[in-house]
Design a protein around this motif. Sequence first.
Motif, PDB file in Angstrom:
ATOM      1  N   GLY A 237      15.297  -1.474   0.554  1.00  0.00           N
ATOM      2  CA  GLY A 237      15.733  -2.390  -0.517  1.00  0.00           C
ATOM      3  C   GLY A 237      16.042  -1.664  -1.803  1.00  0.00           C
ATOM      4  O   GLY A 237      17.186  -1.583  -2.226  1.00  0.00           O
ATOM      5  N   PHE A 238      15.007  -1.128  -2.415  1.00  0.00           N
ATOM      6  CA  PHE A 238      15.228  -0.333  -3.618  1.00  0.00           C
ATOM      7  C   PHE A 238      14.144   0.721  -3.754  1.00  0.00           C
ATOM      8  O   PHE A 238      13.017   0.521  -3.311  1.00  0.00           O
ATOM      9  N   ALA A 272       6.347  -2.568  -2.867  1.00  0.00           N
ATOM     10  CA  ALA A 272       6.956  -3.300  -3.982  1.00  0.00           C
ATOM     11  C   ALA A 272       7.812  -4.476  -3.511  1.00  0.00           C
ATOM     12  O   ALA A 272       7.804  -5.534  -4.128  1.00  0.00           O
ATOM     13  N   VAL A 273       8.549  -4.302  -2.432  1.00  0.00           N
ATOM     14  CA  VAL A 273       9.565  -5.299  -2.066  1.00  0.00           C
ATOM     15  C   VAL A 273       9.045  -6.351  -1.087  1.00  0.00           C
ATOM     16  O   VAL A 273       9.608  -7.444  -0.982  1.00  0.00           O
ATOM     17  N   GLY A 274       7.949  -6.037  -0.394  1.00  0.00           N
ATOM     18  CA  GLY A 274       7.410  -6.951   0.613  1.00  0.00           C
ATOM     19  C   GLY A 274       6.844  -8.217  -0.002  1.00  0.00           C
ATOM     20  O   GLY A 274       6.569  -8.263  -1.204  1.00  0.00           O
ATOM     21  N   MET A 275       6.664  -9.239   0.788  1.00  0.00           N
ATOM     22  CA  MET A 275       6.097 -10.523   0.352  1.00  0.00           C
ATOM     23  C   MET A 275       7.074 -11.323  -0.511  1.00  0.00           C
ATOM     24  O   MET A 275       6.700 -11.912  -1.527  1.00  0.00           O
ATOM     25  N   MET A 281      10.677 -12.551   3.730  1.00  0.00           N
ATOM     26  CA  MET A 281       9.287 -12.128   3.575  1.00  0.00           C
ATOM     27  C   MET A 281       9.230 -10.613   3.424  1.00  0.00           C
ATOM     28  O   MET A 281       8.564 -10.092   2.535  1.00  0.00           O
ATOM     29  N   PHE A 282       9.963  -9.917   4.277  1.00  0.00           N
ATOM     30  CA  PHE A 282      10.018  -8.460   4.200  1.00  0.00           C
ATOM     31  C   PHE A 282      11.471  -8.012   4.101  1.00  0.00           C
ATOM     32  O   PHE A 282      12.349  -8.626   4.703  1.00  0.00           O
ATOM     33  N   ALA A 297       1.284  -4.007  -0.154  1.00  0.00           N
ATOM     34  CA  ALA A 297       0.142  -4.088  -1.074  1.00  0.00           C
ATOM     35  C   ALA A 297       0.461  -5.088  -2.180  1.00  0.00           C
ATOM     36  O   ALA A 297       0.227  -6.278  -2.026  1.00  0.00           O
ATOM     37  N   LYS A 298       1.043  -4.608  -3.254  1.00  0.00           N
ATOM     38  CA  LYS A 298       1.172  -5.350  -4.516  1.00  0.00           C
ATOM     39  C   LYS A 298       1.085  -6.878  -4.422  1.00  0.00           C
ATOM     40  O   LYS A 298       0.143  -7.475  -4.906  1.00  0.00           O
TER      41      LYS A 298
END
Length: 463
Positions: A237-238, A272-275, A281-282, A297-298
Motif C-alpha cells: 500500500g504505502f 500501518a495499513v492493516g485493519m 480489512m487488509f 499491530a497499530k
Amino acid sequence: MSEFLETPDRQTLEAWDDKYVWHPFTPHSVYRSERPLTVVGGEGNYLIDIDGNRYLDGVASIWCNTFGHRRPEIDAAVRAQLDKIAHATMLGNATVPSILLAKRMVEIAPQGLDKVFFSDNGSTASEIALKMAYQYMQQRENPSPKKTKFLALANAYNGDTIGAVSVGGVDVFHDRFRPMLFDVIRAPSPYAFRCAACGIDGPTQIGRQCGGGCTDAIERLMREHAEELVAVIIEPGFQGAGGMITYPDGYFKKLRALCDELDILLIFDEVAVGMGRSGHMFAAQKEGVTPDLLCLAKMLTGGYLPVAATMSSDKIYEAFLGKPEEARTFYHGHTFTGNPLGCAAALAVLDIFQKEDVLAEVRRKIDILNEGLTGLVGLKHVGDVRTYGLAAGIELVAEDGFSAFESSERRGMKVCAHAREKGVFLRPLGDVIILMPPLSITDDEIHTLIEAVRYGIETEFGA
Ligand SMILES: *Cc1c(COP(=O)(O)O)cnc(C)c1O
C-alpha cells in the motif's frame, strides 16, 4: 487522597516532563520550543490538552486510533475483561480473548493465513515474521540452508528493534546502526517524486505513477539472489514512515508471482495499513495478493493497547512441528504476548467493523479525502501529494517546486504547528505532512483537516 492522584498544574508537569522524561523520536533541544501538547483526555476523534483545548487527532495518535477515543464499546470490553483478569501468559498456556481473537482474525484474513502468533508491537510483529521465515527455510521438508538473506526496500520501515532496523531503509533513522545490523539485499523505493531509476517529469499530480524502474530493479535483484533469499519484506500500500510513498499499480501481483517462481517467501508488514485503512480489512485484499506472513499491530486494538500479530500459513506452521527434543519449536515470545485486555479491545474493534459496515464507509471517505486534496495540488510549496486509502502525504518543497528544505528548517513541524491554530493535531515525517485520521473521521472533519493543512502551508510560506 495522595497528592499523586491529583493532576499537578501545567507548569509543574512541563517542568517534570523536561526533567524526567526522554521522548521517542524527539530532539529534546527543540522539544519544548515546538510546543508539545500535554494530553489529558480524548473524546471521539479529538484530543483534549491540559488547558482544555480540543484538537482533531489528524494522525490517529500515530496511526493507531481506529474508531476515536473513549469509544463506549471498546471501553466496556476492556473493563469487562479487567473484571476477569488483566494478564496471564500464553507461553505453553491459553487465555480466552486470544483464542477468540485468533479465530476471528483467521476468518477475515485472506485465505491461506491460518495461524496467529501474538506479540505486543509492530516491531516485534515484523521481527517474528523474519525469524519464522528464516527458521522455516532451514527445517521445511526440503530445507534450504543457503537461504539466509532478506530483501527489503530503500525507505522501508518495519520498526525500531535490531532485526526490524536491519531491514529498514530510512537513512536518517537507520544508517547510524548499520555496523551492528545484518546485511540485506536492498531494492529501490518506489519513490516516484525523487526517483533516480525513472527520472522526474510532469507537473505535480495525485497518484503520480513511477516509470517502472523500481519494479524492474526488484525483479533483477530477486532473480540474482534467489538462492540465498528467505523472503521479501515489504509494506503493502504505502511505505509509511519512509514518507507515505505509494507503489505503481500491479507491483504486488508481480512480486507475488516472482516469489512463487523463485521460492521466496513474501512478508507483508501491514502494521500501518492493516485493519481497514486501505478501504479493505487488509491491503493484501485490496491488492488481490496473499502473503506468506502478515504483520499487524497499530489499529488492531483500536489504538487502545499494545497487541500485535504475525499471521502465517499452515504450511509454515507445520514445519515447526516435531518432538520437543528435535528443537523445531519457534523459541520466541514476549512477556505480554497476546495480552487479554488488548485482545478484548481488538474483539470489540472487530465487532464494530462487522456491525457498521465500516469498510464501505471508509471507501466513501477515501473519495472525499482525495477530492479535497486536489485543492492542495498546485500550492507553490507542495511538491507532491500521495494517497493510499484513508491516508495522505503532502511533501513540502522549496520555491522551485522540487528541492528539499534543509532539515534544520523544520518546515514540516512548523506547518503542523500552524495547523494546530485551526484545531488540528498533526505530526509530520520530515517535510511530508501526514494525514492518517481515525477511520471514524466525519466528512466535515476531513475538510477541516485539509483546510488546516492549507492554512499551515499558507501561513508558513506567506500564501
Ligand atoms: C509503526 C510501524 C511499525 C512499528 O510498530 P511499533 O508498534 O511502533 O513497534 C512497523 N511497521 C510499520 C509499517 C509501521 O508503520
